[in-house]
Design a protein around this motif. Structure first.
Motif, PDB file in Angstrom:
ATOM      1  N   MET A   1       0.808  -1.116   0.075  1.00  0.00           N
ATOM      2  CA  MET A   1      -0.140   0.023  -0.082  1.00  0.00           C
ATOM      3  C   MET A   1       0.841   1.275   0.092  1.00  0.00           C
ATOM      4  O   MET A   1       1.756   1.349   0.903  1.00  0.00           O
ATOM      5  CB  MET A   1      -0.825  -0.160   1.092  1.00  0.00           C
ATOM      6  CG  MET A   1      -1.745   1.100   1.353  1.00  0.00           C
ATOM      7  SD  MET A   1      -2.717   0.830   3.003  1.00  0.00           S
ATOM      8  CE  MET A   1      -4.004   2.350   2.519  1.00  0.00           C
TER       9      MET A   1
ATOM     10  N   SER B   1      -2.182   5.975  -1.465  1.00  0.00           N
ATOM     11  CA  SER B   1      -3.472   5.167  -1.377  1.00  0.00           C
ATOM     12  C   SER B   1      -3.989   5.287   0.194  1.00  0.00           C
ATOM     13  O   SER B   1      -4.922   5.273   0.484  1.00  0.00           O
ATOM     14  CB  SER B   1      -3.566   3.982  -1.829  1.00  0.00           C
ATOM     15  OG  SER B   1      -2.464   3.249  -1.359  1.00  0.00           O
ATOM     16  N   LEU B   2      -2.674   5.470   1.173  1.00  0.00           N
ATOM     17  CA  LEU B   2      -3.075   5.643   2.466  1.00  0.00           C
ATOM     18  C   LEU B   2      -3.855   6.749   2.656  1.00  0.00           C
ATOM     19  O   LEU B   2      -4.845   6.812   3.512  1.00  0.00           O
ATOM     20  CB  LEU B   2      -1.849   5.256   3.412  1.00  0.00           C
ATOM     21  CG  LEU B   2      -1.856   5.346   4.771  1.00  0.00           C
ATOM     22  CD1 LEU B   2      -0.664   4.362   5.250  1.00  0.00           C
ATOM     23  CD2 LEU B   2      -2.060   6.700   5.661  1.00  0.00           C
TER      24      LEU B   2
ATOM     25  N   MET C   1      -5.650   8.851   0.589  1.00  0.00           N
ATOM     26  CA  MET C   1      -6.741   8.775   0.015  1.00  0.00           C
ATOM     27  C   MET C   1      -7.687   7.898   0.995  1.00  0.00           C
ATOM     28  O   MET C   1      -8.879   8.256   1.108  1.00  0.00           O
ATOM     29  CB  MET C   1      -6.649   8.105  -1.336  1.00  0.00           C
ATOM     30  CG  MET C   1      -6.155   9.076  -2.415  1.00  0.00           C
ATOM     31  SD  MET C   1      -6.822  10.585  -2.444  1.00  0.00           S
ATOM     32  CE  MET C   1      -6.191  11.377  -3.850  1.00  0.00           C
ATOM     33  N   ALA C   2      -7.281   6.670   1.358  1.00  0.00           N
ATOM     34  CA  ALA C   2      -7.971   6.039   2.153  1.00  0.00           C
ATOM     35  C   ALA C   2      -8.705   6.868   3.509  1.00  0.00           C
ATOM     36  O   ALA C   2      -9.817   6.717   3.610  1.00  0.00           O
ATOM     37  CB  ALA C   2      -7.329   4.691   2.748  1.00  0.00           C
ATOM     38  N   LEU C   3      -7.543   7.230   4.244  1.00  0.00           N
ATOM     39  CA  LEU C   3      -8.131   8.214   5.282  1.00  0.00           C
ATOM     40  C   LEU C   3      -8.882   9.544   5.058  1.00  0.00           C
ATOM     41  O   LEU C   3      -9.893   9.400   5.674  1.00  0.00           O
ATOM     42  CB  LEU C   3      -6.864   8.654   6.053  1.00  0.00           C
ATOM     43  CG  LEU C   3      -5.886   7.749   6.920  1.00  0.00           C
ATOM     44  CD1 LEU C   3      -4.798   8.327   7.372  1.00  0.00           C
ATOM     45  CD2 LEU C   3      -6.826   7.137   8.055  1.00  0.00           C
TER      46      LEU C   3
ATOM     47  N   GLY D   1     -10.908   9.638   2.412  1.00  0.00           N
ATOM     48  CA  GLY D   1     -12.199   9.166   1.652  1.00  0.00           C
ATOM     49  C   GLY D   1     -13.061   8.615   2.962  1.00  0.00           C
ATOM     50  O   GLY D   1     -14.050   8.806   3.209  1.00  0.00           O
ATOM     51  N   GLY D   2     -12.190   8.020   3.718  1.00  0.00           N
ATOM     52  CA  GLY D   2     -12.983   7.543   4.961  1.00  0.00           C
ATOM     53  C   GLY D   2     -13.578   8.543   5.840  1.00  0.00           C
ATOM     54  O   GLY D   2     -14.680   8.282   6.459  1.00  0.00           O
TER      55      GLY D   2
ATOM     56  N   HIS E   1      -8.847   1.616 -13.461  1.00  0.00           N
ATOM     57  CA  HIS E   1      -8.158   0.592 -12.592  1.00  0.00           C
ATOM     58  C   HIS E   1      -8.808  -0.622 -11.794  1.00  0.00           C
ATOM     59  O   HIS E   1      -8.288  -1.095 -11.164  1.00  0.00           O
ATOM     60  CB  HIS E   1      -7.170   1.391 -11.661  1.00  0.00           C
ATOM     61  CG  HIS E   1      -7.992   2.151 -10.783  1.00  0.00           C
ATOM     62  ND1 HIS E   1      -8.858   3.009 -10.754  1.00  0.00           N
ATOM     63  CD2 HIS E   1      -8.240   1.749  -9.321  1.00  0.00           C
ATOM     64  CE1 HIS E   1      -9.345   3.340  -9.534  1.00  0.00           C
ATOM     65  NE2 HIS E   1      -9.043   2.376  -8.597  1.00  0.00           N
ATOM     66  N   ILE E   2     -10.162  -0.221 -12.124  1.00  0.00           N
ATOM     67  CA  ILE E   2     -10.918  -1.199 -11.302  1.00  0.00           C
ATOM     68  C   ILE E   2     -11.017  -2.770 -11.767  1.00  0.00           C
ATOM     69  O   ILE E   2     -10.805  -2.740 -12.922  1.00  0.00           O
ATOM     70  CB  ILE E   2     -12.516  -0.694 -11.314  1.00  0.00           C
ATOM     71  CG1 ILE E   2     -12.872   0.577 -10.339  1.00  0.00           C
ATOM     72  CG2 ILE E   2     -13.255  -1.843 -10.969  1.00  0.00           C
ATOM     73  CD1 ILE E   2     -14.158   0.579 -10.318  1.00  0.00           C
TER      74      ILE E   2
END
Lengths: 148, 138
Positions: free
Chosen positions: A1, A5-6, A8-10, A12-13, A80-81
């Motif tokens: 990871m 992306s970390l 973006m994850a935080l 987005g979350g 990218h999905i």
């Protein structure tokens, strides 16, 4: 990871959590997507197009609009999905998710986020069980059937 | 008015799901693939969501009522029953197969791909079956 992306994850979350808080603040409702869907379906089946149906439907329509905004801004690419299964298993998966969330009164948002945030024991138990269930399916698909 | 507020909040929710790449089934499957290509994204997404929701819910629930309603509509069942456990298990098994849970599947309808459409229609079928076979009978 990756670090990207970390972050973006935080972020987005945090947006997802913010949306849950806003819905509780504004309408006093739990942002559980499966329950919203179940409510919309019940309303449609009863031909009851009252405000209960309308706000739920509006929220659900907002989801792909939010996704479109993010991709329009260039912050996400659909290319990218990667799907994990073909259409037959997609149907099986959808049926199980619909049936299971209706029976268990919630999904990742309702139990996993909103329920956990209000310290509901039911939601904690449900979250642990559906996480384990998902891990079992992935293990079977990737390591037993797939042999990867 | 209520519907417009719900729409805007739905947009925020959908934007979050997409930014966090929860609309990508591979991300989800990788999170659960502890013995393979493990990816921690889902944990950070739920962590980020709870960072907002824990203090947010606490603050909001200090109010006597929400802004646009007279009462809070919160689940009041506290009992752990067979339906909850069986339902969560069935949901989890399905989630692991397709890599979509309800929110991301609906958000991914914006992708123009066929799988989210097929998944969403099947999911509605599953909800319908649960209501017909179990919930509406009780």
């Amino acid at each position: 990871m990756s670090a990207h992306s970390l972050i973006m994850a935080l972020m987005g979350g945090a947006l997802i959590g913010l949306a849950c808080v806003l819905l509780l603040l504004a309408l006093g409702r739990i942002a559980g997507i499966s329950s919203l869907m179940s409510g919309v379906l019940a309303g449609l089946m009863a031909f009851n197009f009252d405000s209960h149906l309308r706000w739920r439907l509006a929220f659900l329509i907002g989801l792909p609009l939010g996704a479109l905004s993010v991709s329009a801004l260039g912050w996400s690419e659909w290319s990218h999905i990667r799907m994990q299964v073909g259409l037959p298993l997609t149907i099986v998966s959808g049926l199980l998710v619909g049936f299971g969330t209706a029976l268990g009164t919630g999904c990742t948002s309702g139990h996993g986020i909103c329920g956990m945030a209000r310290f509901s024991l039911r939601s904690l138990v449900a979250t642990i069980i559906f996480m384990v269930g998902a891990a079992v399916s992935v293990f079977i698909l990737r390591h037993i059937i797939g042999g990867a | 008015m209520i519907a417009l507020i719900a729409l805007v909040i739905g947009v925020v929710f959908g934007a979050g799901l997409t930014l966090a790449d929860m609309v990508n089934p591979q991300r989800i499957a990788d999170f659960f693939d502890v013995f393979g290509t493990w990816d921690a994204t889902l944990a950070f997404v739920m962590g980020g969501a709870l960072m907002m929701a824990l203090p947010g819910f606490w603050l909001v629930r200090r109010r006597s009522a929400p802004l646009f309603d007279d009462v809070f509509h919160l689940p009041h069942v506290t009992q752990l029953d067979r339906r909850l456990i069986l339902g969560a298990l069935i949901f989890g098994l399905g989630w692991g197969i397709g890599g979509f849970c309800p929110g991301p599947a609906i958000a991914a309808l914006a992708s123009g791909l066929i799988e989210p459409v097929v998944f969403t229609v099947s999911m509605v079928g599953g909800i319908f079956l649960a209501r017909r076979l179990v919930l509406d009978r009780a």
